[in-house]
Design a protein around this motif. Structure first.
Motif, short mmCIF file in Angstrom:
data_model
loop_
_atom_site.label_atom_id
_atom_site.label_comp_id
_atom_site.label_asym_id
_atom_site.label_seq_id
_atom_site.Cartn_x
_atom_site.Cartn_y
_atom_site.Cartn_z
N LYS A 81 7.45 0.28 -4.56
CA LYS A 81 8.31 -0.79 -4.06
C LYS A 81 7.58 -1.90 -3.32
O LYS A 81 8.19 -2.91 -2.99
CB LYS A 81 9.37 -0.21 -3.11
CG LYS A 81 10.37 0.69 -3.80
CD LYS A 81 11.31 -0.12 -4.65
CE LYS A 81 12.36 0.75 -5.27
NZ LYS A 81 13.23 0.02 -6.15
N PHE A 82 6.32 -1.71 -2.99
CA PHE A 82 5.60 -2.71 -2.22
C PHE A 82 4.35 -3.18 -2.94
O PHE A 82 3.73 -2.44 -3.69
CB PHE A 82 5.17 -2.16 -0.85
CG PHE A 82 6.29 -1.99 0.12
CD1 PHE A 82 6.62 -3.01 1.00
CD2 PHE A 82 7.03 -0.83 0.16
CE1 PHE A 82 7.65 -2.87 1.90
CE2 PHE A 82 8.07 -0.67 1.06
CZ PHE A 82 8.38 -1.70 1.92
N ASP A 83 4.02 -4.45 -2.74
CA ASP A 83 2.73 -4.99 -3.12
C ASP A 83 1.85 -4.86 -1.88
O ASP A 83 2.21 -5.36 -0.82
CB ASP A 83 2.84 -6.49 -3.47
CG ASP A 83 2.89 -6.71 -4.95
OD1 ASP A 83 2.53 -5.81 -5.71
OD2 ASP A 83 3.31 -7.83 -5.33
N TRP A 84 0.71 -4.20 -2.01
CA TRP A 84 -0.16 -4.00 -0.86
C TRP A 84 -1.31 -4.97 -0.92
O TRP A 84 -1.94 -5.15 -1.95
CB TRP A 84 -0.71 -2.57 -0.86
CG TRP A 84 0.37 -1.56 -0.67
CD1 TRP A 84 1.06 -0.92 -1.65
CD2 TRP A 84 0.89 -1.10 0.56
NE1 TRP A 84 1.98 -0.07 -1.10
CE2 TRP A 84 1.90 -0.17 0.27
CE3 TRP A 84 0.62 -1.37 1.89
CZ2 TRP A 84 2.62 0.50 1.25
CZ3 TRP A 84 1.33 -0.72 2.87
CH2 TRP A 84 2.32 0.20 2.55
N LYS A 85 -1.55 -5.64 0.20
CA LYS A 85 -2.71 -6.52 0.28
C LYS A 85 -3.21 -6.50 1.71
O LYS A 85 -2.49 -6.14 2.64
CB LYS A 85 -2.37 -7.93 -0.17
CG LYS A 85 -1.46 -8.70 0.78
CD LYS A 85 -1.25 -10.11 0.26
CE LYS A 85 -0.50 -10.95 1.28
NZ LYS A 85 -0.35 -12.31 0.85
N ILE A 86 -4.45 -6.91 1.87
CA ILE A 86 -5.04 -6.97 3.21
C ILE A 86 -4.77 -8.34 3.79
O ILE A 86 -4.93 -9.36 3.12
CB ILE A 86 -6.54 -6.67 3.14
CG1 ILE A 86 -6.77 -5.30 2.54
CG2 ILE A 86 -7.16 -6.76 4.52
CD1 ILE A 86 -8.20 -5.00 2.25
N GLU A 87 -4.35 -8.36 5.02
CA GLU A 87 -3.98 -9.59 5.70
C GLU A 87 -5.15 -10.58 5.73
O GLU A 87 -6.28 -10.22 5.99
CB GLU A 87 -3.55 -9.25 7.12
CG GLU A 87 -2.78 -10.31 7.81
CD GLU A 87 -2.21 -9.82 9.13
OE1 GLU A 87 -1.25 -10.43 9.58
OE2 GLU A 87 -2.73 -8.86 9.69
N GLY A 88 -4.87 -11.82 5.44
CA GLY A 88 -5.87 -12.88 5.52
C GLY A 88 -6.83 -12.93 4.35
O GLY A 88 -7.86 -13.60 4.44
N GLY A 89 -6.56 -12.23 3.25
CA GLY A 89 -7.43 -12.26 2.09
C GLY A 89 -8.76 -11.55 2.27
O GLY A 89 -9.71 -11.81 1.55
N MET A 90 -8.86 -10.68 3.24
CA MET A 90 -10.10 -9.94 3.49
C MET A 90 -10.38 -8.95 2.36
O MET A 90 -9.45 -8.43 1.74
CB MET A 90 -9.97 -9.18 4.82
CG MET A 90 -11.22 -8.46 5.24
SD MET A 90 -10.95 -7.46 6.73
CE MET A 90 -10.58 -8.71 7.91
N ARG A 91 -11.66 -8.68 2.10
CA ARG A 91 -12.03 -7.69 1.09
C ARG A 91 -11.95 -6.29 1.68
O ARG A 91 -12.09 -6.10 2.89
CB ARG A 91 -13.44 -7.96 0.60
CG ARG A 91 -13.57 -9.30 -0.09
CD ARG A 91 -14.95 -9.54 -0.57
NE ARG A 91 -15.91 -9.35 0.53
CZ ARG A 91 -17.21 -9.50 0.42
NH1 ARG A 91 -17.72 -9.83 -0.73
NH2 ARG A 91 -18.00 -9.31 1.44
N THR A 92 -11.73 -5.29 0.83
CA THR A 92 -11.57 -3.91 1.32
C THR A 92 -12.82 -3.40 2.00
O THR A 92 -12.73 -2.65 2.97
CB THR A 92 -11.19 -2.96 0.18
OG1 THR A 92 -12.14 -3.06 -0.86
CG2 THR A 92 -9.81 -3.26 -0.34
N LYS A 93 -14.00 -3.77 1.53
CA LYS A 93 -15.22 -3.26 2.17
C LYS A 93 -15.46 -3.90 3.53
O LYS A 93 -16.24 -3.39 4.32
CB LYS A 93 -16.42 -3.44 1.26
CG LYS A 93 -16.77 -4.86 0.91
CD LYS A 93 -17.95 -4.85 -0.03
CE LYS A 93 -18.25 -6.26 -0.52
NZ LYS A 93 -19.34 -6.25 -1.48
N ASP A 94 -14.78 -5.00 3.84
CA ASP A 94 -14.92 -5.65 5.15
C ASP A 94 -13.83 -5.22 6.13
O ASP A 94 -13.77 -5.73 7.24
CB ASP A 94 -14.87 -7.17 4.98
CG ASP A 94 -16.02 -7.70 4.14
OD1 ASP A 94 -17.09 -7.07 4.15
OD2 ASP A 94 -15.82 -8.74 3.48
#
Length: 106
Positions: free
Chosen positions: A69-82
């Motif tokens: 039900k959700f689209d998951w993203k990191i706030e501010g366009g940050m990369r996962t390794k950061d």
């Protein structure tokens, strides 16, 4: 009192304990139901959490619903390794950088 947080962060038990690696539990015989004392989130013995059977059943349903039900993203366009995976210590552990959930429009 037993410090469960410190047990989960022990480098003698877990390789690289500060790193988020859920795959570390795939091919090990560690049981979360209180039989293995490396990882006992629900306690063990006669005083273990009475909600364990419900949590065991509901986890798959809740995780499936959240991922569907959700689209998951990191706030501010940050990369996962950061990502900052450090904790804020308190009554409950929270992440310093929260994960943002975006509801999918149907």
């Amino acid at each position: 009192m037993c410090n469960m947080w410190a047990m989960g962060q022990d480098p003698n038990v877990w390789s690289d304990p500060q790193r988020f690696k859920p795959e570390r539990f795939l091919d090990v015989g560690i049981d979360f139901k209180g039989h293995n004392f490396e990882f006992i989130p629900f306690g063990a013995g006669r005083r273990m959490c009475p909600g364990l059977p419900l949590a065991d059943i509901m986890l798959h349903l809740m995780l499936g619903t959240l991922s569907h039900k959700f689209d998951w993203k990191i706030e501010g366009g940050m990369r996962t390794k950061d990502m900052d995976m450090t904790d804020k210590f308190g009554f409950t552990l929270k992440k310093n950088m929260p994960l943002m959930a975006i509801l999918v429009k149907l």
